[in-house]
Design a protein around this motif. Sequence first.
Motif, PDB file in Angstrom:
ATOM      1  N   THR A   6       0.860  -1.111   0.303  1.00 41.97           N
ATOM      2  CA  THR A   6       0.207  -0.006  -0.101  1.00 41.97           C
ATOM      3  C   THR A   6       0.507   0.942  -0.061  1.00 41.97           C
ATOM      4  O   THR A   6       0.625   2.446  -0.040  1.00 41.97           O
ATOM      5  N   GLU A   7       1.991   1.271   0.160  1.00 43.93           N
ATOM      6  CA  GLU A   7       2.720   2.333   0.350  1.00 43.93           C
ATOM      7  C   GLU A   7       3.724   2.924  -1.130  1.00 43.93           C
ATOM      8  O   GLU A   7       3.974   3.655  -1.173  1.00 43.93           O
ATOM      9  N   LEU A   8       3.642   0.896  -1.402  1.00 45.87           N
ATOM     10  CA  LEU A   8       4.339   1.334  -2.704  1.00 45.87           C
ATOM     11  C   LEU A   8       3.065   1.706  -3.942  1.00 45.87           C
ATOM     12  O   LEU A   8       3.685   2.147  -5.020  1.00 45.87           O
ATOM     13  N   ALA A   9       2.028   1.895  -4.054  1.00 42.99           N
ATOM     14  CA  ALA A   9       0.928   1.028  -5.013  1.00 42.99           C
ATOM     15  C   ALA A   9       0.133   2.318  -4.465  1.00 42.99           C
ATOM     16  O   ALA A   9      -0.452   2.446  -3.793  1.00 42.99           O
ATOM     17  N   LYS A  10      -0.187   2.646  -6.026  1.00 44.38           N
ATOM     18  CA  LYS A  10      -1.763   3.671  -5.948  1.00 44.38           C
ATOM     19  C   LYS A  10      -2.969   3.037  -6.232  1.00 44.38           C
ATOM     20  O   LYS A  10      -3.879   3.807  -6.162  1.00 44.38           O
ATOM     21  N   VAL A  11      -2.677   1.926  -6.498  1.00 44.77           N
ATOM     22  CA  VAL A  11      -3.836   0.998  -7.215  1.00 44.77           C
ATOM     23  C   VAL A  11      -3.425  -0.491  -6.938  1.00 44.77           C
ATOM     24  O   VAL A  11      -2.250  -0.564  -7.236  1.00 44.77           O
ATOM     25  N   ILE A  12      -4.428  -0.709  -6.098  1.00 42.78           N
ATOM     26  CA  ILE A  12      -4.860  -2.228  -5.412  1.00 42.78           C
ATOM     27  C   ILE A  12      -6.683  -2.240  -6.285  1.00 42.78           C
ATOM     28  O   ILE A  12      -6.624  -2.279  -4.764  1.00 42.78           O
ATOM     29  N   ARG A  13      -6.403  -3.760  -7.001  1.00 45.33           N
ATOM     30  CA  ARG A  13      -7.909  -3.369  -6.834  1.00 45.33           C
ATOM     31  C   ARG A  13      -7.918  -5.550  -6.959  1.00 45.33           C
ATOM     32  O   ARG A  13      -7.012  -5.684  -8.036  1.00 45.33           O
ATOM     33  N   SER A  14      -9.244  -5.185  -7.306  1.00 49.76           N
ATOM     34  CA  SER A  14      -9.576  -7.038  -8.167  1.00 49.76           C
ATOM     35  C   SER A  14     -10.777  -6.562  -8.682  1.00 49.76           C
ATOM     36  O   SER A  14     -11.571  -5.883  -8.296  1.00 49.76           O
ATOM     37  N   LYS A  15     -11.120  -7.405  -9.580  1.00 50.54           N
ATOM     38  CA  LYS A  15     -12.480  -7.631  -9.964  1.00 50.54           C
ATOM     39  C   LYS A  15     -12.766  -9.276 -11.069  1.00 50.54           C
ATOM     40  O   LYS A  15     -11.432  -9.806 -11.047  1.00 50.54           O
ATOM     41  N   ASN A  16     -13.264  -9.723 -11.319  1.00 49.92           N
ATOM     42  CA  ASN A  16     -13.590 -10.931 -11.992  1.00 49.92           C
ATOM     43  C   ASN A  16     -13.472 -10.205 -14.016  1.00 49.92           C
ATOM     44  O   ASN A  16     -12.974  -9.448 -14.268  1.00 49.92           O
ATOM     45  N   CYS A  17     -12.464 -11.753 -13.478  1.00 50.08           N
ATOM     46  CA  CYS A  17     -11.630 -12.059 -15.247  1.00 50.08           C
ATOM     47  C   CYS A  17     -12.668 -11.982 -15.968  1.00 50.08           C
ATOM     48  O   CYS A  17     -12.928 -12.210 -17.157  1.00 50.08           O
ATOM     49  N   SER A  18     -13.740 -13.247 -15.497  1.00 48.19           N
ATOM     50  CA  SER A  18     -14.895 -13.984 -16.263  1.00 48.19           C
ATOM     51  C   SER A  18     -15.609 -14.692 -15.300  1.00 48.19           C
ATOM     52  O   SER A  18     -14.499 -14.265 -14.080  1.00 48.19           O
ATOM     53  N   PRO A  19     -16.688 -15.895 -15.317  1.00 43.71           N
ATOM     54  CA  PRO A  19     -17.181 -15.940 -13.917  1.00 43.71           C
ATOM     55  C   PRO A  19     -16.405 -16.480 -12.754  1.00 43.71           C
ATOM     56  O   PRO A  19     -16.921 -17.304 -11.704  1.00 43.71           O
TER      57      PRO A  19
END
Length: 105
Positions: A6-19
Amino acid sequence: MKKTLTELAKVIRSKNCSPFELTLDIIFTDRNDYEKVKETQQFNKEVIARLYSIKVDEVKSIIYFSPAKAIKIVLNRTQPSGCKGDKDVYGAQQHAPLLNLFINL
Protein backbone atom coordinates in the motif's frame (compact mmCIF):
# COMPACT_ATOMS: atom_id res chain seq x y z
CA MET A 1 14.26 -1.84 3.19
CA LYS A 2 10.75 -3.28 3.48
CA LYS A 3 7.54 -1.43 2.66
CA THR A 4 3.95 -2.55 2.45
CA LEU A 5 2.42 -2.78 -0.97
CA THR A 6 0.00 0.00 0.00
CA GLU A 7 2.98 2.33 0.41
CA LEU A 8 4.22 1.55 -3.09
CA ALA A 9 1.08 1.23 -5.20
CA LYS A 10 -1.48 3.84 -6.11
CA VAL A 11 -3.99 1.16 -7.17
CA ILE A 12 -4.59 -2.28 -5.67
CA ARG A 13 -7.85 -3.78 -6.89
CA SER A 14 -9.61 -6.98 -7.84
CA LYS A 15 -12.39 -7.78 -10.28
CA ASN A 16 -13.85 -10.63 -12.25
CA CYS A 17 -11.88 -11.75 -15.26
CA SER A 18 -14.69 -14.19 -16.11
CA PRO A 19 -17.27 -16.02 -13.99
CA PHE A 20 -14.50 -18.47 -13.10
CA GLU A 21 -11.44 -16.25 -12.78
CA LEU A 22 -10.39 -13.25 -10.74
CA THR A 23 -7.88 -10.59 -11.72
CA LEU A 24 -5.76 -8.60 -9.29
CA ASP A 25 -4.30 -5.31 -10.51
CA ILE A 26 -1.41 -3.49 -8.88
CA ILE A 27 -0.29 -0.15 -10.29
CA PHE A 28 2.84 1.31 -8.77
CA THR A 29 3.40 4.99 -8.08
CA ASP A 30 7.14 5.00 -8.74
CA ARG A 31 8.87 3.48 -11.79
CA ASN A 32 11.98 2.50 -9.77
CA ASP A 33 9.92 0.61 -7.20
CA TYR A 34 8.05 -1.20 -9.97
CA GLU A 35 11.29 -2.15 -11.72
CA LYS A 36 12.84 -3.49 -8.48
CA VAL A 37 9.78 -5.63 -7.79
CA LYS A 38 9.74 -6.87 -11.37
CA GLU A 39 13.47 -7.63 -11.36
CA THR A 40 13.29 -9.62 -8.13
CA GLN A 41 10.06 -11.43 -9.11
CA GLN A 42 8.52 -10.87 -5.69
CA PHE A 43 5.13 -11.61 -7.19
CA ASN A 44 5.26 -15.24 -8.13
CA LYS A 45 2.74 -18.06 -8.10
CA GLU A 46 3.94 -19.43 -4.77
CA VAL A 47 3.51 -16.07 -3.00
CA ILE A 48 0.04 -15.51 -4.43
CA ALA A 49 -1.05 -19.09 -3.67
CA ARG A 50 0.07 -18.69 -0.06
CA LEU A 51 -1.70 -15.32 0.32
CA TYR A 52 -4.95 -16.67 -1.08
CA SER A 53 -4.73 -20.16 0.45
CA ILE A 54 -5.01 -21.82 -2.94
CA LYS A 55 -2.90 -24.31 -4.90
CA VAL A 56 -0.07 -22.92 -7.01
CA ASP A 57 -1.68 -24.22 -10.21
CA GLU A 58 -4.78 -22.12 -9.47
CA VAL A 59 -2.71 -18.99 -10.11
CA LYS A 60 -3.15 -18.75 -13.87
CA SER A 61 -0.73 -15.95 -14.73
CA ILE A 62 1.32 -13.05 -13.46
CA ILE A 63 1.86 -10.36 -16.07
CA TYR A 64 4.20 -7.40 -15.68
CA PHE A 65 3.05 -4.49 -17.85
CA SER A 66 5.87 -1.98 -17.78
CA PRO A 67 4.25 0.92 -19.71
CA ALA A 68 1.72 1.26 -16.86
CA LYS A 69 4.06 0.22 -14.00
CA ALA A 70 1.50 -2.52 -13.36
CA ILE A 71 1.19 -6.17 -12.43
CA LYS A 72 -1.87 -8.23 -13.37
CA ILE A 73 -2.47 -11.52 -11.61
CA VAL A 74 -5.14 -13.96 -12.77
CA LEU A 75 -6.35 -16.75 -10.50
CA ASN A 76 -9.22 -19.17 -10.37
CA ARG A 77 -12.20 -18.09 -8.29
CA THR A 78 -13.00 -20.47 -5.44
CA GLN A 79 -16.65 -20.37 -6.59
CA PRO A 80 -18.11 -19.20 -9.90
CA SER A 81 -19.42 -15.65 -9.80
CA GLY A 82 -23.08 -15.51 -8.84
CA CYS A 83 -23.41 -19.13 -7.75
CA LYS A 84 -25.06 -20.09 -4.48
CA GLY A 85 -22.76 -19.09 -1.64
CA ASP A 86 -20.78 -16.52 -3.63
CA LYS A 87 -20.16 -13.54 -1.36
CA ASP A 88 -18.59 -11.20 -3.91
CA VAL A 89 -20.32 -11.48 -7.28
CA TYR A 90 -18.10 -8.85 -8.91
CA GLY A 91 -14.84 -9.98 -7.33
CA ALA A 92 -14.30 -6.40 -6.18
CA GLN A 93 -13.34 -7.22 -2.58
CA GLN A 94 -10.72 -9.89 -3.18
CA HIS A 95 -7.62 -7.69 -3.11
CA ALA A 96 -7.47 -7.54 0.71
CA PRO A 97 -4.71 -10.19 1.13
CA LEU A 98 -2.39 -7.94 -0.88
CA LEU A 99 -2.84 -4.89 1.34
CA ASN A 100 -0.41 -5.88 4.11
CA LEU A 101 2.09 -7.67 1.88
CA PHE A 102 5.66 -6.55 2.57
CA ILE A 103 7.92 -5.84 -0.39
CA ASN A 104 11.72 -5.83 -0.24
CA LEU A 105 13.32 -2.85 -1.97
